[in-house]
Write an enzyme that holds these catalytic residues in place. Structure first.
Site, mmCIF file in Angstrom:
data_model
loop_
_atom_site.group_PDB
_atom_site.id
_atom_site.type_symbol
_atom_site.label_atom_id
_atom_site.label_comp_id
_atom_site.label_asym_id
_atom_site.label_seq_id
_atom_site.Cartn_x
_atom_site.Cartn_y
_atom_site.Cartn_z
ATOM 1 C CB CYS B 165 -0.931 0.020 1.206
ATOM 2 S SG CYS B 165 -1.806 -1.511 1.447
ATOM 3 C CG HIS B 305 -3.725 5.200 3.753
ATOM 4 N ND1 HIS B 305 -3.053 4.886 2.590
ATOM 5 C CD2 HIS B 305 -4.116 4.000 4.283
ATOM 6 C CE1 HIS B 305 -3.026 3.567 2.437
ATOM 7 N NE2 HIS B 305 -3.670 3.005 3.442
ATOM 8 C CD GLU B 316 -5.158 9.404 6.820
ATOM 9 O OE1 GLU B 316 -6.111 8.671 6.470
ATOM 10 O OE2 GLU B 316 -4.467 10.056 6.025
ATOM 11 C CE LYS B 337 -6.049 3.995 -0.313
ATOM 12 N NZ LYS B 337 -5.232 5.143 0.136
ATOM 13 C CG HIS B 342 -6.340 0.410 -0.895
ATOM 14 N ND1 HIS B 342 -5.169 0.748 -1.556
ATOM 15 C CD2 HIS B 342 -6.007 0.248 0.412
ATOM 16 C CE1 HIS B 342 -4.179 0.782 -0.681
ATOM 17 N NE2 HIS B 342 -4.657 0.494 0.521
ATOM 18 C CG PHE B 401 -2.182 -5.054 4.965
ATOM 19 C CD1 PHE B 401 -3.331 -5.083 5.720
ATOM 20 C CD2 PHE B 401 -1.514 -6.229 4.692
ATOM 21 C CE1 PHE B 401 -3.794 -6.284 6.218
ATOM 22 C CE2 PHE B 401 -1.985 -7.429 5.189
ATOM 23 C CZ PHE B 401 -3.118 -7.453 5.953
#
Lengths: 424, 415
Positions: B165, B305, B316, B337, B342, B401
């Site tokens: 990611c 993110h 976050e 996203k 994603h 991740f």
């Protein structure tokens, strides 16, 4: 002013066993790490001999059982080597600012654990085809929810960060040996420029499974009849696949001196080139390799005459060996003084694939530390007319080695050379 | 200190197959998420995703005949984005000296294409036989890099980053550092990826990381919203040409923005969850700020993110509050996203390009599907409608991740 870079920790994993002592002692004795593999189930007659670490027991080294369950063989290798390297360096990761300690590694490609895919595919079959309805309905739920952990190539870096409490800058370089060599080179540049103080670098790999071996066969890298790893040899007829690798600690020289660390060697030069001509996995001409070595020599600020010892990439693949030999000749032919000693250690270890570059980098550092050159065990088989190099002898010998070069010209477009210097 | 600027962009996303289309869609809050059509998902837990529609295979084959033998779709849109960025930057002969730095996650095993002789299989034997006869089945990870290197005779360094990611944010940060340090002058960097295949979708859904609200379709990806229940997978590619400022000025290149800071970190916490206090993410943001030599109050926009998973968005938000204090409430934040899903190894690069609308059009794209405020995620997420903006500094977060984090700081270009 560039900072100097010291090698202060080495963790090796190989079919010889876990740790640098066991590997080094075997290499000094000229022991090969091969065994017959054609009876091994996961090889399914794709390979006659190879370096297989049969009695690897990861649980002896990794106490975190929950994490261990998520790790494939490559990740376990890398983690065990990382634990060894950090212990060896005696660095306490809790006592340094986390952003100053980086981790740049590679573990090759994860082909997935076959055992885990079998139930998925078996449960999806309808009339010999993988049926998507059956896949969603029956197969998925029978497989481990943790499957992804074994397949995602970024996970090894995460496991190692958890096991060793390393929280700094990080990258994952794949899929081949050249990329893992880049992990060492990029950290080297960052420590030189002051962006980092410490880095865990290198990688480990395992390709002793049928998917990987078939892929390597298709690529023309291995063949089933290969029974001898003989770099530059007359009877070497292909790569002998092994598994293993090395994780290494690079450290800012001032920091290493200040904490009175054991310093194996100093890393002084990094060259890398990209082969944009070759249509196969090995280079089509020597020029790209010549440039790689020359770039490393320039980066190190030395002259080629200073190089005492070369650990070549030579892996017993006829084309790869020939091209590298031509390149070494081009670089060193007009040396005024004596030519460097050439020491093809893959005659003993075989090719660790993604793990090869860091392993040989570590071996070269040990050569400098121990002032001991390793044997060229296939010396009798080498065609001296074709390869008129000064090879190391058939037995390990004490010798004064001040500057060593190690090449990673294995498969893929990325070629890397390093220059290491004895630390006094 | 050498300065580094963006001189070319290329993007293929579920919202558009080039930068122009992509910008138009995201500014208008148009989602690219729909029911998955690439394979039969009727029995899958997760049935929605952000697919790339209409790959122009024929014209790609004429541009690059080697593609004909390649079965892996991500190579196609990776190639498209690379071509767009290279043409956009008008690199011409300079391309030979460029570095290449591409993020990609895995080699895909397309199990849906497998045919077996009988239902009890010895998989080892099967693969040995099958792969021999179908050499192109599993496409090697370095295929696209090799293809570009050969096509353009690229002799600069080539990197393949597999940090999942965070991969493409890292490729941009890594390339930025190399140019600033003087190792190279130009880098083509970014990422391409697709997890929209049975094992990818299946694997992620087993982890419980994906939204199972299939009926919501384009409304399922809802970052920072109280009702969010997981990420949506998408596919795509984002490529950026980074160049040393003098080199760009000398050849009269178009300059999109300047990259001024990069930082990355690891949570070192758990393989399944982000570190709950946001410490890892915080460290990554702070490293990027330090690298840019600016204090937090300079940041005018954050491209988050924002995966739409309950834990990730919360962590976050916590990290942003830790770094920015009270000022956190005044910084507009949006998640690309919400519209694309994603894109894993492509996500960071595509999202950085998406953030460039702030400089190109003085507009920031919204976080769509923001309906129910979450008391624990209480910042300004630019809900649903784009916003006029004339700020200077953008922070891009990628908190991946496994606890791999990467942040970039991009600045409006000034002489």
């Amino acid at each position: 002013m560039k900072s100097r870079v010291a090698i202060t920790g080495i963790g090796l994993i190989s079919p010889y066993g876990v740790g640098k002592e066991i590997a080094w002692n075997n290499l000094v004795k000229g022991n090969k790490c091969f065994r017959r593999l054609d009876s091994l189930e996961q090889c399914s007659n794709l390979l006659t001999i190879g370096g297989y670490f049969e009695d690897f027991q990861s649980e002896q080294f990794i106490e975190n059982r929950k994490l261990l369950k998520l790790m494939n063989r490559e990740a376990q290798f890398a983690a065990v080597a990382a634990i060894q390297a950090l212990e060896d360096s005696k660095i306490n990761t809790n006592s340094i600012p986390p952003e100053r300690f980086g981790i740049y590694i590679g573990t090759g490609l994860t082909t997935g654990e076959l055992d885990e895919l079998v139930p998925i595919i078996e449960n999806s079959l309808v009339d010999g085809r993988v049926d998507m309805k059956a896949f969603g309905e029956k197969a998925l739920f029978r497989c481990s929810p943790l499957l992804s952990f074994k397949i995602l190539t970024n996970m090894p870096v995460c496991y190692i960060s958890i096991l060793l409490n390393i929280k700094g800058p990080n990258m994952v370089f794949n899929p081949w040996s050249g990329q893992v060599a880049q992990s060492i080179g990029e950290a080297f540049k960052e420590i030189q420029s002051g962006e980092l103080d410490y880095a865990l670098v290198g990688g480990a790999d395992s390709k002793i499974n049928s998917v990987s071996l078939t892929t390597l066969t298709n690529l023309g890298v291995i063949n089933q009849s290969t029974s001898l790893s003989s770099p530059f040899g007359s009877n070497g007829n292909g790569v002998v696949v092994s598994e293993g690798g090395a994780l290494i600690i690079l450290e800012n020289m001032e920091s290493a001196k200040k904490r009175k660390a054991k310093i194996y060697a100093e890393l002084i030069g990094y060259g890398q080139t990209t082969d944009c001509e070759s249509l196969t996995v090995y280079p089509s001409s020597s020029s790209i390799l010549t440039k790689c070595m020359e770039d490393a020599i320039i980066d190190a600020g030395i002259s080629k005459e200073d190089i005492d010892y070369i650990n070549p990439s030579a892996n017993s693949h006829p084309i790869a060996d020939k091209t590298e030999a031509e390149a070494i000749k081009e670089v060193f032919s007009n040396c005024n003084e004596k030519h460097p000693l050439i020491n093809p250690t893959k005659a003993m270890t075989g090719d660790f694939m993604a793990g090869a570059s860091s392993f040989e980098f570590a071996i070269s550092a040990l050569v400098l530390k121990e002032q001991m050159i390793l044997p060229t065990v296939n010396l009798k088989d080498i065609d001296k007319m074709k390869y008129d190099f000064r090879f190391t002898s058939e037995e390990a010998t004490k010798d004064e080695i001040n500057i060593a070069m190690t090449n990673s010209f294995e498969m893929g477009n990325t070629k890397v050379s390093f220059i290491l210097k004895r630390f006094l | 200190m050498r300065r580094v600027v963006i001189t070319g962009i290329g993007v293929v996303s579920p919202a558009g197959s080039n930068a122009k289309e992509h910008f138009k869609s995201i500014l208008n809050g148009k989602s690219g998420i729909d029911k998955i059509s690439l394979f039969d998902v009727s029995t899958m837990l997760v049935k929605i995703g952000g697919e790339i529609k209409n790959i122009p295979f024929e014209s790609l084959y004429s541009d690059c005949p080697e593609l004909k033998t390649i079965t892996d779709r991500k190579i196609y849109f990776g190639f498209m984005a690379l071509q767009e960025a290279i043409h956009d930057a008008r690199l011409s002969d300079r391309i030979k000296e460029c570095g290449l730095n591409l993020g990609v996650s895995l080699e895909v095993l397309p199990i849906e294409k497998l045919v077996f002789p009988d239902s009890k299989i010895n998989l080892a034997d099967f693969f040995a036989g099958y792969l021999k006869n179908n050499q192109s089945l599993q496409v090697p990870l370095d295929t696209l890099s090799m293809l570009m290197i050969r096509k353009y005779k690229i002799s600069g360094p080539s990197y393949i980053n597999c940090s999942a990611c965070a991969a493409s944010t890292q490729t941009i940060g890594h390339s930025f550092r190399k140019i600033r340090r003087g190792d190279n002058d130009i880098f083509i960097c970014g990422g391409y990826d697709s997890m929209l295949n049975p094992l990818g979708l299946g694997g992620f859904s087993l982890l419980g990381a994906l939204s199972e609200k299939n009926e919501l379709k384009d409304k399922a990806s809802r970052p920072y919203d109280r009702e969010r229940d997981g990420a949506i997978l998408g596919e795509g590619a984002g490529i950026i040409v980074l160049e040393e400022l003098d080199s760009a000025l000398k050849r009269g290149a178009k300059i999109y923005a300047e990259v001024v800071g990069y930082g990355s970190s690891l949570d070192a916490y758990r393989s399944t969850d982000p570190e709950p206090t946001g410490a890892g993410a915080e460290q990554s943001i702070r490293s990027a700020l330090d690298d840019a030599q600016i204090t937090p109050q300079y940041i005018d926009y954050i491209n988050g993110h924002g995966t739409s998973t309950p834990k990730n968005d919360l962590v976050e938000t916590k990290a942003i509050k830790k770094v920015f204090g009270d000022q956190a409430y005044n910084i507009p934040i949006s998640s690309t996203k919400s519209m694309l899903g994603h894109l894993i190894a492509a996500s960071g690069a595509v999202e950085i390009i998406s953030a460039l609308t702030g400089f190109l059009f003085n507009k920031l794209h919204p976080t769509i599907n923001y309906e129910y405020p979450d008391p624990t995620c209480d910042l300004d997420y630019i809900p649903n409608v784009m916003r006029e903006w004339d700020g200077k500094y953008i922070l891009k977060n990628s908190f991946g991740f496994g606890g791999q984090n990467a942040c970039l700081i991009v600045k409006r270009y000034e002489k």
